[in-house]
Design a protein around this motif. Sequence first.
Motif, PDB file in Angstrom:
ATOM      1  N   GLY A  14       0.675  -1.137   0.058  1.00 43.02           N
ATOM      2  CA  GLY A  14       0.038  -0.133  -0.038  1.00 43.02           C
ATOM      3  C   GLY A  14       0.803   1.167   0.073  1.00 43.02           C
ATOM      4  O   GLY A  14       2.044   1.224   0.028  1.00 43.02           O
ATOM      5  N   PRO A  42       1.885   2.460   5.333  1.00 40.12           N
ATOM      6  CA  PRO A  42       2.323   1.200   5.164  1.00 40.12           C
ATOM      7  C   PRO A  42       3.713   1.140   4.065  1.00 40.12           C
ATOM      8  O   PRO A  42       4.387   0.143   4.182  1.00 40.12           O
ATOM      9  CB  PRO A  42       1.116   0.559   4.204  1.00 40.12           C
ATOM     10  N   SER A  99      -5.304   6.389   2.697  1.00 41.58           N
ATOM     11  CA  SER A  99      -4.107   5.550   2.516  1.00 41.58           C
ATOM     12  C   SER A  99      -4.131   4.695   4.006  1.00 41.58           C
ATOM     13  O   SER A  99      -3.594   3.625   4.058  1.00 41.58           O
ATOM     14  CB  SER A  99      -2.792   6.103   2.496  1.00 41.58           C
ATOM     15  N   CYS A 100      -4.624   5.109   5.099  1.00 39.53           N
ATOM     16  CA  CYS A 100      -4.874   4.467   6.491  1.00 39.53           C
ATOM     17  C   CYS A 100      -6.057   3.638   6.384  1.00 39.53           C
ATOM     18  O   CYS A 100      -6.381   2.919   7.454  1.00 39.53           O
ATOM     19  CB  CYS A 100      -4.646   5.584   7.308  1.00 39.53           C
ATOM     20  N   ASP A 135      -8.387   0.553   5.478  1.00 36.47           N
ATOM     21  CA  ASP A 135      -8.556  -0.880   4.779  1.00 36.47           C
ATOM     22  C   ASP A 135      -9.400  -0.851   3.444  1.00 36.47           C
ATOM     23  O   ASP A 135      -8.907  -1.606   2.620  1.00 36.47           O
ATOM     24  CB  ASP A 135      -8.815  -1.995   5.750  1.00 36.47           C
ATOM     25  N   ASP A 174      -7.797  -0.078   0.357  1.00 33.15           N
ATOM     26  CA  ASP A 174      -6.850  -0.644  -0.173  1.00 33.15           C
ATOM     27  C   ASP A 174      -5.464  -0.144  -0.095  1.00 33.15           C
ATOM     28  O   ASP A 174      -4.698  -0.208  -0.690  1.00 33.15           O
ATOM     29  CB  ASP A 174      -7.028  -1.188  -1.538  1.00 33.15           C
ATOM     30  N   HIS A 175      -5.481   1.165   1.003  1.00 32.45           N
ATOM     31  CA  HIS A 175      -4.311   1.655   1.286  1.00 32.45           C
ATOM     32  C   HIS A 175      -3.709   2.635   0.209  1.00 32.45           C
ATOM     33  O   HIS A 175      -2.665   2.596  -0.291  1.00 32.45           O
ATOM     34  CB  HIS A 175      -3.130   0.879   1.785  1.00 32.45           C
TER      35      HIS A 175
END
Length: 218
Positions: free
Chosen positions: A109, A113, A202-203, A205, A208-209
């Motif tokens: 991601g 991540p 991006s954080c 889920d 999908d990040h």
Amino acid sequence: KNRIKMAKLALALLATPAVAFFGGGGQAAPRGVVDTTADIGVDPGPITPGGFFFEEKESLARRRAVEIKHGRIAMMAFLGMMVQELGITFPGSITLDGSVQFSDILKDGMGFPALENIPRFGLFQIVAFGFIAETAAMPAGQYTGGPQNLPGGYDGSVGTIPGGYPFTEQITDPAARTRTLTCELQNGRAAMLGTFGAMCHSCVDSCDHHFFYPITHN
């Protein structure tokens, strides 16, 4: 696939309200509004200056310079996010032994991540670069500078950063300069909001990040 993503990102940027990017620069201030342009070197934008933060003149230039600098960082970050979303990475490996490819950094991601996949020494280099930039090349404590001593300007540092705005002539016409600086300020404000929103995506889920999941995956 990348062309479709690029088209969606471009349309999203074009759909952003124009006032967020170019508001306030070419219009005269309404009657009764305090003229702070002479104090801060740039039109404050589509807001009515007032209250403690505008009355306390000594730190006004510092706050405006900090806003401009943060906006510049956010604009660069937003462009970087778009590049990552398109899957563009450097070729080769980020480590000397070839154990970590640049393309591997985004495998889990984007955003936080991805940071976890950067080797620790690589993170140290990033922090060290930022420290040098903030203390030597472009000192964070320098709130005004450049040939015209404007907020967010720099006097330069020999061997690293030229003074003022490099690769361009200084704008000496007050009206043109105010409009140009105001456009930069408004672009920076929009970029700070956009970057924060992309970081939030991006954080999550369910995204999908990805930074721009609602745009590029629909």
